[in-house]
Write a protein that holds these residues in place. Structure first.
Motif, PDB file in Angstrom:
ATOM      1  N   ALA A  90       0.835  -1.199   0.000  1.00 35.80           N
ATOM      2  CA  ALA A  90       0.000   0.000   0.000  1.00 35.80           C
ATOM      3  C   ALA A  90       0.871   1.251   0.000  1.00 35.80           C
ATOM      4  O   ALA A  90       0.560   2.241  -0.677  1.00 35.80           O
ATOM      5  CB  ALA A  90      -0.922  -0.016   1.219  1.00 35.80           C
ATOM      6  N   ARG A 101      -4.424   8.242   3.584  1.00 29.87           N
ATOM      7  CA  ARG A 101      -5.790   7.778   3.825  1.00 29.87           C
ATOM      8  C   ARG A 101      -6.351   7.078   2.589  1.00 29.87           C
ATOM      9  O   ARG A 101      -7.051   6.052   2.689  1.00 29.87           O
ATOM     10  CB  ARG A 101      -6.672   8.972   4.204  1.00 29.87           C
ATOM     11  CG  ARG A 101      -8.129   8.666   4.490  1.00 29.87           C
ATOM     12  CD  ARG A 101      -8.304   7.851   5.748  1.00 29.87           C
ATOM     13  NE  ARG A 101      -8.369   6.432   5.461  1.00 29.87           N
ATOM     14  CZ  ARG A 101      -8.399   5.461   6.348  1.00 29.87           C
ATOM     15  NH1 ARG A 101      -8.331   5.742   7.626  1.00 29.87           N
ATOM     16  NH2 ARG A 101      -8.457   4.218   6.004  1.00 29.87           N
ATOM     17  N   LYS A 102      -6.064   7.600   1.421  1.00 32.54           N
ATOM     18  CA  LYS A 102      -6.561   7.039   0.162  1.00 32.54           C
ATOM     19  C   LYS A 102      -6.132   5.587  -0.007  1.00 32.54           C
ATOM     20  O   LYS A 102      -6.887   4.756  -0.542  1.00 32.54           O
ATOM     21  CB  LYS A 102      -6.042   7.878  -1.012  1.00 32.54           C
ATOM     22  CG  LYS A 102      -6.460   7.365  -2.380  1.00 32.54           C
ATOM     23  CD  LYS A 102      -5.948   8.294  -3.479  1.00 32.54           C
ATOM     24  CE  LYS A 102      -6.352   7.789  -4.857  1.00 32.54           C
ATOM     25  NZ  LYS A 102      -5.862   8.703  -5.932  1.00 32.54           N
ATOM     26  N   TYR A 103      -4.943   5.263   0.475  1.00 32.31           N
ATOM     27  CA  TYR A 103      -4.418   3.910   0.296  1.00 32.31           C
ATOM     28  C   TYR A 103      -4.462   3.081   1.583  1.00 32.31           C
ATOM     29  O   TYR A 103      -3.748   2.103   1.724  1.00 32.31           O
ATOM     30  CB  TYR A 103      -3.009   3.977  -0.287  1.00 32.31           C
ATOM     31  CG  TYR A 103      -3.027   4.520  -1.704  1.00 32.31           C
ATOM     32  CD1 TYR A 103      -3.505   3.743  -2.756  1.00 32.31           C
ATOM     33  CD2 TYR A 103      -2.641   5.833  -1.977  1.00 32.31           C
ATOM     34  CE1 TYR A 103      -3.572   4.246  -4.046  1.00 32.31           C
ATOM     35  CE2 TYR A 103      -2.699   6.345  -3.263  1.00 32.31           C
ATOM     36  CZ  TYR A 103      -3.174   5.546  -4.292  1.00 32.31           C
ATOM     37  OH  TYR A 103      -3.246   6.045  -5.568  1.00 32.31           O
ATOM     38  N   GLY A 104      -5.324   3.493   2.493  1.00 29.79           N
ATOM     39  CA  GLY A 104      -5.647   2.619   3.613  1.00 29.79           C
ATOM     40  C   GLY A 104      -4.907   2.863   4.911  1.00 29.79           C
ATOM     41  O   GLY A 104      -4.974   2.021   5.816  1.00 29.79           O
ATOM     42  N   ARG A 149      -4.437   5.105   8.362  1.00 26.23           N
ATOM     43  CA  ARG A 149      -5.084   6.084   9.238  1.00 26.23           C
ATOM     44  C   ARG A 149      -4.031   6.867  10.018  1.00 26.23           C
ATOM     45  O   ARG A 149      -3.002   6.325  10.408  1.00 26.23           O
ATOM     46  CB  ARG A 149      -6.070   5.418  10.196  1.00 26.23           C
ATOM     47  CG  ARG A 149      -5.457   4.464  11.198  1.00 26.23           C
ATOM     48  CD  ARG A 149      -6.537   3.775  12.041  1.00 26.23           C
ATOM     49  NE  ARG A 149      -5.960   2.855  13.024  1.00 26.23           N
ATOM     50  CZ  ARG A 149      -5.637   1.599  12.778  1.00 26.23           C
ATOM     51  NH1 ARG A 149      -5.839   1.086  11.570  1.00 26.23           N
ATOM     52  NH2 ARG A 149      -5.130   0.845  13.733  1.00 26.23           N
ATOM     53  N   TYR A 180      -1.677   1.028   8.899  1.00 26.77           N
ATOM     54  CA  TYR A 180      -2.466   0.430   7.831  1.00 26.77           C
ATOM     55  C   TYR A 180      -3.729  -0.208   8.413  1.00 26.77           C
ATOM     56  O   TYR A 180      -3.659  -1.011   9.347  1.00 26.77           O
ATOM     57  CB  TYR A 180      -1.622  -0.613   7.097  1.00 26.77           C
ATOM     58  CG  TYR A 180      -2.261  -1.162   5.849  1.00 26.77           C
ATOM     59  CD1 TYR A 180      -2.683  -0.310   4.841  1.00 26.77           C
ATOM     60  CD2 TYR A 180      -2.436  -2.536   5.679  1.00 26.77           C
ATOM     61  CE1 TYR A 180      -3.271  -0.814   3.679  1.00 26.77           C
ATOM     62  CE2 TYR A 180      -3.008  -3.044   4.534  1.00 26.77           C
ATOM     63  CZ  TYR A 180      -3.426  -2.178   3.533  1.00 26.77           C
ATOM     64  OH  TYR A 180      -4.008  -2.676   2.393  1.00 26.77           O
ATOM     65  N   ASP A 181      -4.886   0.178   7.882  1.00 23.25           N
ATOM     66  CA  ASP A 181      -6.167  -0.291   8.419  1.00 23.25           C
ATOM     67  C   ASP A 181      -6.297  -1.813   8.442  1.00 23.25           C
ATOM     68  O   ASP A 181      -6.783  -2.395   9.415  1.00 23.25           O
ATOM     69  CB  ASP A 181      -7.336   0.271   7.594  1.00 23.25           C
ATOM     70  CG  ASP A 181      -7.580   1.742   7.862  1.00 23.25           C
ATOM     71  OD1 ASP A 181      -7.292   2.197   8.988  1.00 23.25           O
ATOM     72  OD2 ASP A 181      -8.064   2.435   6.956  1.00 23.25           O
ATOM     73  N   MET A 182      -5.869  -2.449   7.364  1.00 23.87           N
ATOM     74  CA  MET A 182      -6.039  -3.896   7.221  1.00 23.87           C
ATOM     75  C   MET A 182      -4.783  -4.632   7.692  1.00 23.87           C
ATOM     76  O   MET A 182      -4.347  -5.599   7.062  1.00 23.87           O
ATOM     77  CB  MET A 182      -6.351  -4.239   5.760  1.00 23.87           C
ATOM     78  CG  MET A 182      -7.602  -3.553   5.221  1.00 23.87           C
ATOM     79  SD  MET A 182      -9.096  -4.023   6.145  1.00 23.87           S
ATOM     80  CE  MET A 182      -9.239  -5.739   5.618  1.00 23.87           C
ATOM     81  N   GLU A 183      -4.220  -4.187   8.794  1.00 25.29           N
ATOM     82  CA  GLU A 183      -2.987  -4.815   9.278  1.00 25.29           C
ATOM     83  C   GLU A 183      -3.230  -6.303   9.544  1.00 25.29           C
ATOM     84  O   GLU A 183      -4.237  -6.680  10.152  1.00 25.29           O
ATOM     85  CB  GLU A 183      -2.464  -4.107  10.518  1.00 25.29           C
ATOM     86  CG  GLU A 183      -3.407  -3.986  11.688  1.00 25.29           C
ATOM     87  CD  GLU A 183      -2.763  -3.262  12.861  1.00 25.29           C
ATOM     88  OE1 GLU A 183      -1.580  -3.522  13.155  1.00 25.29           O
ATOM     89  OE2 GLU A 183      -3.440  -2.426  13.482  1.00 25.29           O
TER      90      GLU A 183
END
Length: 229
Positions: free
Chosen positions: A76, A198-201, A203, A214-217
């Motif tokens: 990301a 933020r666009k690539y995940g 926060r 990364y949100d989807m850690e």
């Protein structure tokens, strides 16, 4: 066997041993990657591998000035870099994965009230004893989960830091995203970075303009302790 042949074979064997040792030194757990393997043009300023940090010495677990992330986070981040380059910016990474032993080092340092050699640069207006209470030092760090990164932007033209209105790892209000202590241009620069991250995940963290997770850690509940080599 002639001396020439013998020496030649010894050089080959030595080279194999050194290469093998190098590979062993670079081993990291499956699911992680060195950022520069995914983003070859990334710029590093790994503060905890040296003495230019709030402790004033190399931090335990940082054996090399390298940066490691989980593979999804690194992939990301590569997208962030690609878009920033179109705007004539690039990323500079200060820290990424952080071993738990480094966090332990921070805790030990924070409890030593007499060690304040870096106070003037990094926490001039905060008492060292308050760093835990104010959230600047914690017993667990999201960095140790492998998907948090500290970074800034630099100009492609000269590799100079973009003016973010505050320095990395400064413990104070100017580091907060909602600070009123910076100029409109400095706010704009922070916002460019925040919006693309933020666009690539990724926060942001309200207290530190350089800190993103990364949100989807992939390891949201695991705190790793392998060294950065």
């Amino acid at each position: 066997m002639g001396d020439f042949v013998q020496n030649f074979l010894l050089k080959i064997i030595s080279g194999i041993v050194l290469f093998s040792a190098s590979l062993e030194a670079q081993e990291i757990p499956e699911g992680f990657v060195y950022i520069d393997e995914v983003i070859p043009d990334i710029v590093y300023d790994i503060r905890y591998a040296g003495a230019h940090n709030f402790v004033g010495k190399p931090i335990n677990g940082y054996e090399n000035a390298q940066a490691i992330l989980s593979k999804p986070a690194a992939n990301a981040l590569a997208k962030v870099q690609k878009e920033l380059i179109q705007k004539d910016f690039m990323l500079k990474v200060f820290d990424a994965y952080r071993p738990q032993r480094a966090v332990n080092h921070f805790m030990e340092w924070a409890r030593d009230s007499d060690d304040t050699i870096m106070k003037q640069e990094f926490y001039p207006e905060i008492a060292k004893k308050d760093l835990f209470q104010l959230g600047y030092i914690a017993t667990k760090s999201g960095h140790s989960r492998g998907s948090t990164v500290d970074l800034t932007m630099i100009n492609v033209s000269d590799c100079e830091n973009v003016d973010m209105g505050g320095t990395y790892d400064f413990f104070g209000e100017i580091s907060h995203h909602n600070t009123t202590q910076i100029s409109e241009q400095q706010k704009k620069n922070r916002e460019i970075l925040r919006l693309i991250m933020r666009k690539y995940g990724f926060r942001s963290y309200s207290e530190e303009w350089w800190h993103y997770t990364y949100d989807m850690e992939p390891y949201p509940a695991t705190y790793f302790d392998f060294p950065v080599k």
